[in-house]
Write an enzyme that holds these catalytic residues in place. Structure first.
Site, PDB file in Angstrom:
ATOM      1  N   GLU A 159       0.831  -1.205   0.000  1.00 21.09           N
ATOM      2  CA  GLU A 159       0.000   0.000   0.000  1.00 21.09           C
ATOM      3  C   GLU A 159       0.867   1.258   0.000  1.00 21.09           C
ATOM      4  O   GLU A 159       0.588   2.233  -0.712  1.00 21.09           O
ATOM      5  CB  GLU A 159      -0.924   0.005   1.218  1.00 21.09           C
ATOM      6  CG  GLU A 159      -2.108  -0.925   1.113  1.00 21.09           C
ATOM      7  CD  GLU A 159      -3.118  -0.707   2.227  1.00 21.09           C
ATOM      8  OE1 GLU A 159      -3.271   0.450   2.663  1.00 21.09           O
ATOM      9  OE2 GLU A 159      -3.751  -1.685   2.653  1.00 21.09           O
ATOM     10  N   SER A 201       5.025 -20.427  -2.281  1.00 20.23           N
ATOM     11  CA  SER A 201       5.023 -21.871  -2.048  1.00 20.23           C
ATOM     12  C   SER A 201       4.332 -22.566  -3.204  1.00 20.23           C
ATOM     13  O   SER A 201       3.647 -21.932  -4.015  1.00 20.23           O
ATOM     14  CB  SER A 201       4.294 -22.203  -0.735  1.00 20.23           C
ATOM     15  OG  SER A 201       4.736 -21.397   0.320  1.00 20.23           O
ATOM     16  N   ASP A 261      -5.857 -10.078   1.244  1.00 22.85           N
ATOM     17  CA  ASP A 261      -5.635  -8.697   1.675  1.00 22.85           C
ATOM     18  C   ASP A 261      -6.134  -8.556   3.113  1.00 22.85           C
ATOM     19  O   ASP A 261      -7.283  -8.202   3.362  1.00 22.85           O
ATOM     20  CB  ASP A 261      -6.361  -7.724   0.751  1.00 22.85           C
ATOM     21  CG  ASP A 261      -5.961  -6.277   1.020  1.00 22.85           C
ATOM     22  OD1 ASP A 261      -5.177  -6.047   1.963  1.00 22.85           O
ATOM     23  OD2 ASP A 261      -6.438  -5.388   0.301  1.00 22.85           O
ATOM     24  N   ASP A 291      -4.877  -3.177   6.156  1.00 28.67           N
ATOM     25  CA  ASP A 291      -5.227  -1.886   5.573  1.00 28.67           C
ATOM     26  C   ASP A 291      -4.584  -0.776   6.393  1.00 28.67           C
ATOM     27  O   ASP A 291      -4.625  -0.810   7.637  1.00 28.67           O
ATOM     28  CB  ASP A 291      -6.745  -1.663   5.552  1.00 28.67           C
ATOM     29  CG  ASP A 291      -7.404  -2.193   4.293  1.00 28.67           C
ATOM     30  OD1 ASP A 291      -6.675  -2.583   3.361  1.00 28.67           O
ATOM     31  OD2 ASP A 291      -8.645  -2.233   4.243  1.00 28.67           O
TER      32      ASP A 291
END
Length: 825
Positions: free
Chosen positions: A195, A264, A336, A339
């Site tokens: 971000e 991975s 995600d 934030d």
């Protein structure tokens, strides 16, 4: 003269004798902490005797009468082999490294203190179920039994490092193990850094349209146009701060750049696609290399049956492995789960911040960091409704935080109700895919893609808490947003059913290489950032090339070194360079370029350590991206220290005008992409010539691509580093299934292999005892032990060792049996 010679000889002899005595004394002291694997010990905290049967690879098979006794044995075994590693990881998550290493690690401690993960771990102890609490307490007692043995028997302070860094060791507690799971979340989460970088790039680029090139979405996805970051906070002069120089990284830091957040491979085949008629599974989780490695192999005998596979010292669960009925593997999901919020301070009272309901005081506390040989530092920790406040000195936040504002972090790992440990315990007891998926309901952080196979069914389920976001979120979580707007704030977590899942796919094959797994519109999307856009293409081809698979074909896929990226990019980049131009004389740059192009034209993309082409290709791609972005981004270009194949492809295909990157803004001529490709190849060949010579045909990729399993503390100490670091010539690269992630950047060691599969396992449920596994270094963390690096050459050569739950086989191959008996009351 003869007298002088006699005295000189005596002095020399005395010096040699003194050196021998010093070295002998040092060896004696250091070797005292080598464990005795064939011993009988009376310990407190056991209900009945426990046997730890070790095979010739030093893998402990732990047999206890009850589950808590078995976990006691695991704690004891972990502390025997990896005590220093466990204590350093605990100090890291507690924010207490500076007590041992001084001011060098102060910044690491400051970040971890602000996250306050250890406090959250202590609070999370209370929400575990009774079986998990019993296991955690027993495991802690096992670790502490080893500490008591070290103290009582003067066993060299438990680890060689303790002589150089005399760090007091506190008893192990259940909260310590939960805290290490949260430390894993630190290492596997990258959205915070992404971000910030997205916002910095938005500020640095003069043409906003170019942001989609340099930070592209995974191909196939789409998103509505986002506002520029400056439009959210128009009062600040951003252009200056967006070009700051990068900060150095400490080897002890658990924080990695976004490209290193985790990668991975895991894949599975249903019985219909297996030659043996049973399910197949392979898993190789990728983390940063170190010596010892992060993984530790162990077998536990539980009431629900035996489980065997990869553990992490300090955490009493098999994180990837199998039982007799179920196999499980993990890959980073790239969900995600973070934030950043920009909080506005009250101009009249900086101890308050704006909320949807007006200004509100921060929640605060004070934390003291003790620093070796220096005065302590007192931190004032602050939290808003959105999470802990992070100062501008962390994560380059100062460059995206306007004056009069601070940054706060929302993150699923910042939970005091974290039941991830209970979920992991339930997963080990699961007997079917359905039970394994149900166990995943309890996982909070880190989020993972969990691949499961039982005797008949294969499945993949994303586990971990998924934030619930408002569809009106102004940045959709791609860059920091205003924390006082209600539509930006998290609204709890989505139901577990919203996590993607794939059960018994019709084609009989499933897998994950950190690639995008779903394409759902925001806010039900999983992520705008994915760990792979390349390896998945090679994996798909290998899976589809066979009607049925075997254990060996799965091993072949794990060890595959063909770069889909090289095979797709080179014809595009070199389209106007191959077999063009005039014949050049020897010993000229033109002739060197022609020889390099000829080699690459005949290359199949295999990143083999013995070939010259991978080095030429890797150096060319590095130089190419640098030439493309340096004039547009300035010092910020350092953050893009690995070539991005999607970016380069967009530029050379001129996707949405992306070829604009090829023109150097500071020069009068208008450069074409062919010009830049040619100049970048010349740059790469100059670098290669200066470092390796001009004989291109004799280059070896493995000379540059050395795996760096370095000791995080002693690895930089002169002379000692030759004993504690493990270096190996390796195949693979950034975008191969046998992934050997390079260090990156423009330094002389840019192509060192620093991140890859520290554990590999392949399981065939038609013949479970034929299952195999290996780790990258050895079981022991003691550099004087033969088990410090005894598995490393097997790992390098792509070899494995057997993986059996047969107790008879374990005992037949035993090289030592440690028997722990309950101490008399």
């Amino acid at each position: 003269m003869s007298q002088v010679m006699k005295w000189l000889l005596r002095l020399a002899g005395g010096a040699v004798l003194l050196a021998v005595l010093v070295l002998s004394g040092a060896y004696f002291l250091l070797s005292r902490s080598l464990p005795d694997y064939d011993a009988r010990l009376s310990v407190s905290g056991l209900n009945a005797p426990v046997e730890i049967v070790r095979n010739n690879a030093n893998v402990p098979h732990i047999f206890g009468t009850t589950d808590p006794d078995t976990f006691f044995g695991l704690g004891y075994a972990h502390a025997q082999d990896r005590l220093w590693q466990m204590m350093m990881m605990r100090r890291t998550v507690q924010g207490r490294l500076s007590e041992v290493f001084g001011a060098r690690t102060l910044n690491i401690d400051k970040v971890l203190r602000r996250f306050d993960l250890y406090t959250l771990a202590r609070q999370s102890v209370e929400v575990q179920d009774e079986a998990t609490l019993a296991a955690l307490r027993a495991y802690s007692a096992g670790v502490n039994a080893r500490l008591a043995e070290i103290n009582a028997s003067a066993l060299g302070r438990g680890a060689p490092e303790q002589f150089l860094f005399n760090a007091p060791i506190a008893p192990w507690q259940p909260a310590d193990s939960i805290a290490l799971v949260k430390l894993m979340a630190v290492q596997l989460s990258s959205h915070l850094e992404n971000e910030v970088l997205f916002a910095r790039s938005s500020l640095a680029l003069e043409d906003a349209a170019r942001l989609d090139d340099i930070m592209p979405l995974a191909p196939g996805s789409g998103i509505a146009a986002l506002p520029g970051y400056a439009s959210l906070f128009p009062t600040e002069s951003w252009r200056r701060v967006a070009r700051a120089e990068p900060a150095p990284k400490d080897p002890l830091s658990p924080f990695h750049k976004r490209a290193f957040a985790g990668a991975s491979n895991a894949f599975a085949a249903a019985p219909a696609r297996s030659a043996s008629g049973g399910t197949l599974m392979a898993n190789d989780p990728h983390l940063g290399f170190s010596a010892p490695g992060i993984w530790y192999l162990a077998r536990l005998e539980l009431r629900s049956g035996g489980v065997i596979g990869g553990t992490i010292p300090g955490i009493p669960v098999v994180l990837t492995g199998r039982s007799a009925r179920l196999g499980w593997g993990v890959t980073s999901s790239y969900m995600d789960d973070q934030d950043l919020f920009i909080e506005e301070l009250n101009p009249a009272n900086p101890s308050e911040y704006r909320t949807p309901d007006g200004f509100k005081p921060f929640r605060t506390s004070r934390s003291i960091i003790q620093i070796k040989d220096e005065a302590p530092v007192t931190l004032t920790l602050r939290w808003s409704d959105n999470g802990p406040i992070l100062p501008g000195t962390h994560y380059d936040l100062a460059e995206v935080t306007p004056a009069g504002h601070v940054a706060a972090l929302s993150w699923t790992a910042l939970s005091a109700q974290d039941t991830t440990m209970t979920g992991a315990m339930a997963l080990m007891r699961a007997q079917s895919v359905d039970q394994g998926i149900e166990a995943g309901r309890l996982f909070v952080a880190p989020s993972q893609n969990l691949t499961l196979v039982d005797q008949e069914v294969i499945a993949l389920k994303t586990i971990g808490a998924m934030p619930r976001r408002d569809a009106r979120h102004e940045s959709q979580g791609r860059m920091p947003s205003r924390g006082w707007l209600p539509e930006n704030r998290w609204q709890g977590m989505l139901a577990y059913a919203a996590n993607p899942e794939f059960i018994a796919p019709q084609g009989g094959i499933l897998g994950n290489t950190n690639n995008k797994v779903v394409d759902r519109p925001f806010p039900l999307h999983m992520s705008f950032l994915w760990g792979d856009t390349q390896r998945v293409h090679r994996w798909r081809r290998l899976m589809q090339n066979r009607e049925v698979h075997t254990r060996d074909s799965f091993i072949e896929a794990q060890l595959d070194t063909v770069s889909f990226t090289a095979r797709s990019l080179l014809p595009l980049i070199g389209a106007d360079l191959w077999f063009t131009g005039e014949a050049a004389t020897e010993d000229t740059p033109e002739r060197l370029r022609q020889r390099a192009l000829t080699l690459l034209a005949e290359w199949n993309g295999e990143m083999n350590e013995h070939l010259p082409e991978p080095l030429i290709y890797a150096a060319w791609m590095r130089a190419l991206q640098d030439r493309l972005i340096r004039d547009d981004l300035g010092p910020l270009a350092h953050e893009f220290d690995h070539p991005d194949p999607v970016f380069i492809e967009r530029v050379f295909r001129d996707a949405d005008g992306a070829s604009a990157w090829c023109d150097v803004k500071q020069s009068s001529p208008i450069e074409t992409c062919t010009d830049i490709a040619r100049m970048a190849l010349d740059d790469a060949l100059i670098w290669i010539s200066e470092r390796y010579g001009t004989s291109l045909e004799s280059l070896r990729w493995g000379d540059a691509h050395q795996a760096t399993h370095d000791h995080q503390v002693l690895g930089e100490v002169p002379l000692l580093r030759y004993f504690v670091n493990i270096r190996q010539s390796t195949s693979g690269g950034d975008n191969t299934l046998l992934r050997g992630r390079t260090r990156g950047g423009d330094g002389p060691d840019a192509f060192q292999n620093v991140h890859g599969a520290g554990y590999r396992g392949v399981y065939d449920f038609a013949d479970p005892d034929s299952s195999v596994f290996v780790i990258a270094t050895g079981q022991s963390g003691h550099f004087l032990s033969r088990h410090y690096d005894d598995l490393s050459q097997l790992w390098r050569r792509g070899e494995y060792i057997p993986m059996s739950l047969d107790e008879g086989l374990a005992r037949a191959a035993a090289v030592g049996i440690t028997t722990l008996t309950p101490a008399a009351p």
